[in-house]
Design an enzyme around this catalytic site. Sequence first.
Site, short mmCIF file in Angstrom:
data_model
loop_
_atom_site.label_atom_id
_atom_site.label_comp_id
_atom_site.label_asym_id
_atom_site.label_seq_id
_atom_site.Cartn_x
_atom_site.Cartn_y
_atom_site.Cartn_z
N GLU A 26 0.89 -1.17 0.00
CA GLU A 26 0.00 0.00 0.00
C GLU A 26 0.92 1.22 0.00
O GLU A 26 1.51 1.55 1.03
CB GLU A 26 -0.88 0.01 1.25
CG GLU A 26 -1.74 -1.20 1.45
CD GLU A 26 -2.87 -1.31 0.45
OE1 GLU A 26 -3.02 -0.42 -0.41
OE2 GLU A 26 -3.60 -2.30 0.52
N CYS B 185 -2.45 8.82 2.90
CA CYS B 185 -2.16 8.50 1.50
C CYS B 185 -3.38 8.74 0.60
O CYS B 185 -3.25 8.85 -0.61
CB CYS B 185 -1.65 7.08 1.37
SG CYS B 185 -2.74 5.90 2.15
N1 NAD Z 1 1.11 5.31 2.37
C1 NAD Z 1 1.19 5.78 3.60
O1 NAD Z 1 0.30 5.61 4.40
C2 NAD Z 1 2.42 6.49 4.04
C3 NAD Z 1 2.75 6.52 5.39
C4 NAD Z 1 3.92 7.17 5.80
C5 NAD Z 1 4.71 7.79 4.85
N2 NAD Z 1 4.33 7.74 3.54
C6 NAD Z 1 5.11 8.41 2.49
O2 NAD Z 1 6.45 8.50 2.90
C7 NAD Z 1 6.90 9.82 2.74
C8 NAD Z 1 7.92 10.21 3.70
O3 NAD Z 1 7.76 9.58 4.96
P1 NAD Z 1 9.08 9.29 5.75
O4 NAD Z 1 9.79 10.59 5.94
O5 NAD Z 1 8.77 8.51 6.97
O6 NAD Z 1 9.88 8.50 4.67
P2 NAD Z 1 10.37 7.09 4.35
O7 NAD Z 1 10.11 6.89 2.91
O8 NAD Z 1 11.74 7.00 4.85
O9 NAD Z 1 9.52 6.06 5.23
C9 NAD Z 1 8.22 5.70 4.94
C10 NAD Z 1 7.89 4.52 5.84
O10 NAD Z 1 8.68 3.40 5.46
C11 NAD Z 1 9.43 2.87 6.54
N3 NAD Z 1 10.71 2.44 5.99
C12 NAD Z 1 11.67 3.21 5.45
N4 NAD Z 1 12.69 2.46 4.98
C13 NAD Z 1 12.37 1.17 5.24
C14 NAD Z 1 13.00 -0.08 5.00
N5 NAD Z 1 14.18 -0.16 4.36
N6 NAD Z 1 12.38 -1.20 5.42
C15 NAD Z 1 11.18 -1.15 6.04
N7 NAD Z 1 10.54 0.00 6.29
C16 NAD Z 1 11.11 1.15 5.89
C17 NAD Z 1 9.53 3.98 7.54
O11 NAD Z 1 9.67 3.46 8.84
C18 NAD Z 1 8.20 4.72 7.32
O12 NAD Z 1 7.17 4.12 8.07
C19 NAD Z 1 5.67 10.65 2.89
O13 NAD Z 1 5.85 11.86 2.23
C20 NAD Z 1 4.65 9.80 2.24
O14 NAD Z 1 4.68 10.04 0.86
C21 NAD Z 1 3.22 7.10 3.11
O1 LIG Z 2 -8.51 6.37 7.13
S1 LIG Z 2 -8.35 6.06 5.70
O2 LIG Z 2 -8.57 7.21 4.85
O3 LIG Z 2 -9.22 4.97 5.32
C1 LIG Z 2 -6.76 5.57 5.44
C2 LIG Z 2 -6.45 4.94 4.29
C3 LIG Z 2 -5.14 4.55 4.08
C4 LIG Z 2 -4.20 4.84 5.02
C5 LIG Z 2 -2.79 4.49 4.77
O4 LIG Z 2 -2.04 5.66 4.86
C6 LIG Z 2 -4.52 5.47 6.16
C7 LIG Z 2 -5.83 5.84 6.38
#
Ligand code: NAD
Ligand SMILES: O=S(=O)(O)c1ccc(CO)cc1
Length: 477
Positions: A248, A282
């Site tokens: 995801e 996201c």
């Molecule tokens: N899809 C989501 O729900 C979600 C959640 C958090 C962050 N993000 C994205 O990440 C961007 C930046 O967040 P960040 O500063 O924490 O950056 P990041 O890309 O370093 O980390 C994103 C997530 O991945 C995990 N992660 C990083 N490297 C990993 C590895 N090698 N193995 C396992 N897990 C790893 C981190 O612990 C964090 O939870 C945000 O701008 C957003 O776009 C998306």
């Molecule tokens: O609360 S939600 O909008 O359903 C939702 C969807 C995806 C994620 C993953 O970042 C978090 C919350």
Amino acid sequence: MPTYPDLKLYIGGKWRSSPETMPVLNPADESVLGFLPIARQSDLDDALLAAVEGLRVWSCTAPRKRAEIMMRASSLLRERNEEIAFAISSELGKPIRQARLEVIRGCEFFEWDAGEAQRLYGRVIPSEPGIRYMTVRQPIGMVAAFSPWNFPMSQPARKVAGALAAGCSIILKAAEETPGGAIHIARAFHDAGLPPGVLNLVFGIPSVISDYLIPQDQTRLIAFTGSTAVGRHLTSLAGRHGKPVLMELGGHAPVIVCDDVDPHQAGILSATRKVRNSGQVCTSPTRFFVHERVFDRFVDAFTRQAAATVVGNGIEEKTEMGPVANARRLEALTALSEDALAKGARVLTGGQRIGDKGYFFAPTVLADVPDHARVMQEEPFGPMAIINRVASLDEAIAKANALPFGLAAYGLTHSAANVDKMINLVEAGNLSINTLEASVAETPFGGVKASGFGREGGEEGLLHYTVVKTVSHKMEL
Ligand SMILES: NC(=O)c1ccc[n+]([C@@H]2O[C@H](COP(=O)([O-])OP(=O)(O)OC[C@H]3O[C@@H](n4cnc5c(N)ncnc54)[C@H](O)[C@@H]3O)[C@@H](O)[C@H]2O)c1
Ligand SMILES: O=S(=O)(O)c1ccc(CO)cc1
């Protein structure tokens, strides 16, 4: 006042510390909430051994019994809502009212999957007389799961619910910046009588843990929520070791605002939803493509609503938007805003940090943003909206589809023909019409294109956590 939880690893049904720790900060004032143990290789080895034993026991536990334990844990989580909401509001800055709702959402994931655990049906396939073909769905095995910091309770819940409902064991590496929700989940399952080793919780250096766990023979599925960059890295690591993944990843959700809606109402709804969780979702509505006939009124309502958001410490009841989670987000948002301004966008409100203590960034509205501005391609992951005008639905759909992402998309319209066109043409895993909610427990959620693959939730969610075995049974030798 509730207290912030004791930070521990949970391995083989027991809580443990580690000589190495990292601080967990409150993003509202940068104070230290606690010190999180960093798992050593020996802890990971213990978690792997425990998870093998957990799988042996849990995969043979009747689905009804699995569901009972999941429901008991969920009920404990509901009872502890105030304590958990306090923890996740303190570590993430999330407004306490949103934190309470997140706890309920996490419980709904457990409750939905507890039901699905009892509906993992196989098939009997008609064929020649004297032979019967059947399929059975069995747990895939031990899951290595990685949950993000933006939903400290509901995101770990998604993964734990899927694994446990399917009869798998799981090693969850939850987010180091926001460990509270996952710790409460482990506590609730412990108290609900989950056998030791079925759920194991570790923290540490993310890359060290994923590099170690993914290649292990016992690891049979990698489930990750986070950025597209990290998701791709983990997918290639998993691919090198022949492991399936559930990913995801990032989004950059478009909202198509048609000319048949009330622009004032649409603007208020949109701005309110944009600041949810400080935009760190996201599925956050981000690129608003608004028909030119309603553009000015939409922009006006949106901007007034965004500027009036009550920003403050999430723990205060009146707060509508808290800080962003960390200094990295502040820097990223500031840079995106400055870049958009330099490239000709109008900053209608916000665009900068608020104060100098805590990680507060103002709700930000950018209008008429050129396609070459960075924010048009990069997920801002913060309280930042882009509002651009379009002349037709076709133009809006083309712009919505122009990015590699395809997670959530939204349409605001009363026209069935518009809806039909969006269903057919918008590239997204989840399309919501006249609501800016993208997912609930009973529906599948996930992305297309760079937003990942696989689905969590709904009937589809457990598919990834199971494998189909085909049985050919000849009546006579
Ligand atoms: N899809 C989501 O729900 C979600 C959640 C958090 C962050 N993000 C994205 O990440 C961007 C930046 O967040 P960040 O500063 O924490 O950056 P990041 O890309 O370093 O980390 C994103 C997530 O991945 C995990 N992660 C990083 N490297 C990993 C590895 N090698 N193995 C396992 N897990 C790893 C981190 O612990 C964090 O939870 C945000 O701008 C957003 O776009 C998306
Ligand atoms: O609360 S939600 O909008 O359903 C939702 C969807 C995806 C994620 C993953 O970042 C978090 C919350």
